[in-house]
Design a protein around this motif. Structure first.
Motif, short mmCIF file in Angstrom:
data_model
loop_
_atom_site.label_atom_id
_atom_site.label_comp_id
_atom_site.label_asym_id
_atom_site.label_seq_id
_atom_site.Cartn_x
_atom_site.Cartn_y
_atom_site.Cartn_z
N ARG A 1 0.92 -1.54 -11.77
CA ARG A 1 -0.07 -1.73 -12.84
C ARG A 1 -1.48 -1.51 -12.34
NH1 ARG A 1 0.25 -7.41 -15.64
NH2 ARG A 1 2.39 -6.61 -15.91
N GLU A 2 -1.79 -1.93 -11.09
CA GLU A 2 -3.14 -1.77 -10.57
C GLU A 2 -3.51 -0.31 -10.34
OE1 GLU A 2 -1.60 -5.76 -9.80
OE2 GLU A 2 -0.85 -3.73 -9.38
N LEU A 3 -2.50 0.55 -10.07
CA LEU A 3 -2.78 1.96 -9.78
C LEU A 3 -2.67 2.85 -11.01
CD1 LEU A 3 -0.99 2.48 -6.33
CD2 LEU A 3 -3.40 2.03 -6.79
N GLN A 4 -2.19 2.31 -12.11
CA GLN A 4 -2.05 3.14 -13.32
C GLN A 4 -3.40 3.67 -13.82
OE1 GLN A 4 0.26 1.00 -16.21
NE2 GLN A 4 2.18 1.26 -15.09
N PRO A 5 -4.47 2.83 -13.88
CA PRO A 5 -5.78 3.39 -14.28
C PRO A 5 -6.25 4.49 -13.33
CG PRO A 5 -5.83 0.99 -14.40
CD PRO A 5 -4.55 1.36 -13.72
N LEU A 6 -5.97 4.34 -12.03
CA LEU A 6 -6.37 5.38 -11.07
C LEU A 6 -5.59 6.67 -11.32
CD1 LEU A 6 -8.08 6.05 -8.58
CD2 LEU A 6 -6.21 5.20 -7.15
N ALA A 7 -4.29 6.55 -11.60
CA ALA A 7 -3.49 7.73 -11.88
C ALA A 7 -3.97 8.43 -13.16
CB ALA A 7 -2.01 7.35 -12.02
N ILE A 8 -4.31 7.63 -14.18
CA ILE A 8 -4.82 8.21 -15.42
C ILE A 8 -6.15 8.91 -15.17
CG2 ILE A 8 -5.70 7.63 -17.72
CD1 ILE A 8 -3.65 5.36 -17.80
N LEU B 1 0.81 -1.22 0.00
CA LEU B 1 0.00 0.00 0.00
C LEU B 1 0.84 1.27 0.00
CD1 LEU B 1 -2.83 -0.95 2.53
CD2 LEU B 1 -2.91 -0.98 0.03
N ARG B 2 2.17 1.12 0.00
CA ARG B 2 3.02 2.31 -0.02
C ARG B 2 2.77 3.19 -1.25
NH1 ARG B 2 9.17 1.03 0.26
NH2 ARG B 2 8.45 0.10 2.23
N PRO B 3 2.64 2.61 -2.47
CA PRO B 3 2.35 3.49 -3.63
C PRO B 3 1.04 4.25 -3.47
CG PRO B 3 3.09 1.34 -4.37
CD PRO B 3 2.88 1.22 -2.90
N LEU B 4 0.06 3.65 -2.80
CA LEU B 4 -1.21 4.35 -2.58
C LEU B 4 -1.03 5.53 -1.65
CD1 LEU B 4 -4.19 4.22 -3.36
CD2 LEU B 4 -4.59 2.79 -1.36
N ARG B 5 -0.20 5.35 -0.63
CA ARG B 5 0.10 6.48 0.28
C ARG B 5 0.86 7.58 -0.47
NH1 ARG B 5 1.36 2.18 3.82
NH2 ARG B 5 3.59 2.51 3.47
N GLU B 6 1.80 7.18 -1.32
CA GLU B 6 2.54 8.17 -2.10
C GLU B 6 1.61 8.92 -3.04
OE1 GLU B 6 5.55 5.96 -4.03
OE2 GLU B 6 6.76 5.62 -2.22
N MET B 7 0.64 8.19 -3.63
CA MET B 7 -0.33 8.84 -4.52
C MET B 7 -1.18 9.82 -3.72
SD MET B 7 -3.17 7.08 -7.02
CE MET B 7 -1.90 6.42 -8.11
N THR B 8 -1.58 9.44 -2.52
CA THR B 8 -2.38 10.33 -1.67
C THR B 8 -1.60 11.59 -1.32
OG1 THR B 8 -3.52 8.40 -0.73
CG2 THR B 8 -3.68 10.48 0.48
N GLU B 9 -0.31 11.43 -1.00
CA GLU B 9 0.51 12.59 -0.68
C GLU B 9 0.66 13.50 -1.90
OE1 GLU B 9 4.12 10.92 0.73
OE2 GLU B 9 3.27 10.21 2.64
N SER B 10 0.82 12.90 -3.08
CA SER B 10 0.94 13.70 -4.31
C SER B 10 -0.33 14.49 -4.56
CB SER B 10 1.27 12.80 -5.49
OG SER B 10 2.48 12.11 -5.31
N LEU B 11 -1.48 13.84 -4.37
CA LEU B 11 -2.75 14.53 -4.61
C LEU B 11 -3.01 15.61 -3.57
CD1 LEU B 11 -5.02 11.52 -5.63
CD2 LEU B 11 -4.21 13.36 -7.10
N SER B 12 -2.59 15.37 -2.33
CA SER B 12 -2.84 16.36 -1.27
C SER B 12 -2.05 17.64 -1.50
CB SER B 12 -2.49 15.77 0.10
OG SER B 12 -1.11 15.45 0.17
N GLU C 1 -0.56 20.39 -12.82
CA GLU C 1 0.33 19.27 -12.50
C GLU C 1 -0.37 17.96 -12.82
OE1 GLU C 1 1.86 19.36 -8.59
OE2 GLU C 1 2.66 21.41 -8.73
N ARG C 2 0.44 16.96 -13.18
CA ARG C 2 -0.10 15.65 -13.52
C ARG C 2 0.70 14.57 -12.79
NH1 ARG C 2 -3.29 18.69 -14.75
NH2 ARG C 2 -4.30 19.06 -16.78
N MET C 3 0.02 13.50 -12.44
CA MET C 3 0.67 12.40 -11.73
C MET C 3 1.43 11.50 -12.70
SD MET C 3 -2.30 11.40 -9.02
CE MET C 3 -1.17 10.31 -8.18
N GLY C 4 0.89 11.34 -13.91
CA GLY C 4 1.52 10.46 -14.88
C GLY C 4 1.22 9.00 -14.59
N SER C 5 1.18 8.19 -15.63
CA SER C 5 0.86 6.77 -15.46
C SER C 5 2.09 5.91 -15.26
CB SER C 5 0.10 6.26 -16.70
OG SER C 5 0.88 6.44 -17.88
N THR C 6 3.28 6.44 -15.56
CA THR C 6 4.50 5.66 -15.38
C THR C 6 4.98 5.78 -13.94
OG1 THR C 6 5.84 7.55 -16.07
CG2 THR C 6 5.18 6.00 -17.78
#
Length: 458
Positions: free
Chosen positions: A218-225, A189-200, A209-214
């Protein structure tokens, strides 16, 4: 109010339960195999002992056999307790203290040696576990019964210790599984926490600003897009809102400034009644312009909020087009412009909204068509949809302006469209969108403009 469940807790719990279930099943199967093997081995040893006693009795006779049975000293560990009975059921000889531990009547009924194991009986006495068998042996005309008790206390203790070991291993495995699940879940779940911090960190000033899919699993790429697409839509909405606010302020400021300026000039010194009348007429014209702008804005806002009622029905499109064309014919005659109508058919739409959209198109066409020009209105059916096309041979629109002509307050050339507020085509598109259709524009500079409204049949 129930608190939301933690995904991490659910993953840890499910992983631990699954690991505990698999471990318990594996240990249970292993324990069952071990116990069954020990049970079979004890039975095999007991069978060998029975056949050995039968052979010894047949070879040496009951007297010698009785001496061997009673030869065991008291207190000595005896894995087998043996008793021999005559045909009357009287004990001829037995292992010392056997009568106290295992009475005669406890044993099953004597059978042939090959069948005795099938009637084996377990018996507990003095903290010991015995496996009891009884079989008959024929010597001449006499039948003797041998009662054998196999001491299985040590095997039972080993089985109990084995079960305790399995329980300890199972508990240790559950604890280890829980610890592994905690580590794996936190790492997963660390990538999910990092994504949350990026969005906050993204605020109104960082919508570009964009998060980017790279770089994401793989499971979080659709969410980032999806988040990037949402940020793009929000950025576009904020940009349009800012532009809309600026354009609205500009459009409202012009007529207000005109009215204020004329009024201030008029009040500088005494005027004639004709001058005051002229000023009032100019003020009324500007107020009417403001009223049209506000009315169009309210209509577009209601359409965007999906609160504008639609009373769609079937009606004659040609008759509706000719009615609107006749209304604008007076203005067209003043500009020496002809309006031609063609085609026929029935359209499924709101008649009032249809007239308003077509009226805006004709108004635009009249303002941008030179004298002695022409405007054509054609109605037709194409692929099940109903199309209304308004074409003129006016000055046209440059290609770089076409993508934005349906935006509110957008005007290709301010000097050429000073009479309008830039809401006409935006209002047309809102009406068509409200019907689930689409609006398309084609234009060439110096050759005219064509706007097509497409209304679905249902």
């Amino acid at each position: 109010m129930n608190k939301p469940r933690s995904v991490a807790f659910q993953l840890i719990l499910l992983f631990t339960l699954a690991a505990a279930l698999l471990l318990a099943c594996g240990l249970g199967v292993f324990y069952s195999i071990v116990v069954r093997h020990a049970f079979a081995e004890d039975n095999a040893v007991l069978a060998d002992k029975m056949f050995a006693l039968s052979a010894d009795l047949g070879e040496n006779g009951p007297e010698v056999f009785a001496e061997e049975v009673t030869a065991h000293r008291a207190g000595q560990h005896t894995p087998y307790w043996i008793r021999i009975l005559d045909s009357q059921g009287r004990a001829i000889a037995e292992t010392p203290q056997m009568d106290r531990l295992i009475p005669t009547q406890i044993f099953p009924v004597g059978r042939e040696p090959t069948e005795a194991l099938r009637t084996r009986k377990d018996y507990r006495s003095a903290g010991k576990l015995f496996a009891l068998v009884s079989f008959n042996e024929h010597l001449g005309d006499q039948t003797y019964t041998l009662q054998v008790a196999q001491d299985r206390s040590s095997d039972k203790q080993v089985e109990r210790n084995f079960a305790l070991l399995f329980i300890a291993v199972l508990l240790g495995g559950v604890v280890a599984s829980a610890l592994i699940a905690i580590i794996v879940t936190r790492r997963g779940l660390r990538p999910l926490r990092e994504m949350t911090e990026s969005l906050s960190r993204i605020g109104p000033d960082q919508l570009k600003e964009r998060m980017g899919s790279t770089g994401w699993p793989r499971e979080l790429q659709p969410l980032a897009i999806a988040f990037d697409q949402m940020l793009k839509r929000l950025d576009d909405s904020f940009t349009r809102l800012s532009q809309f606010s600026a354009d609205l302020a500009h459009e409202l400021r012009t007529p207000i400034a005109n009215m204020l300026g004329e009024a201030q000039v008029t009040l500088t010194h005494e005027r004639t009644a004709a001058d005051y009348r002229e000023t009032i007429e100019s003020t009324v014209a500007e107020c009417e312009r403001l009223s049209r702008i506000v009315d169009n804005l309210l209509f577009v806002a209601r359409v965007d909020a999906a609160r504008e009622p639609i009373a769609r029905k079937w009606f004659d499109a040609r008759a509706a087009v000719e009615k609107i064309a006749e209304f604008y014919q007076t203005v067209a005659d003043d500009h020496n412009v002809t309006i031609n109508c063609s085609g026929d058919g029935e359209i499924y739409a709101d008649p009032d909204l249809f007239e308003r959209a077509l009226g805006n198109l004709l108004d635009n066409a009249l303002r941008f068509t030179a004298k002695h020009g022409s405007i054509r209105v054609a109605v037709s059916k194409h692929n099940g949809d109903f199309e209304v096309t308004v074409s003129d041979n006016g000055c046209g629109i440059a290609a770089e302006h076409l993508p934005r002509v349906f935006d509110r307050f957008y005007r290709a050339e301010s000097s050429r469209s000073s009479d309008g507020a830039g809401l006409g085509l935006a209002l047309v598109k809102s009406i068509v969108d409200l019907h689930g259709g689409s609006a398309v524009i084609e234009s060439n500079v110096g050759r005219g403009t064509t706007v097509k409204m497409i209304f679905p049949s249902v």
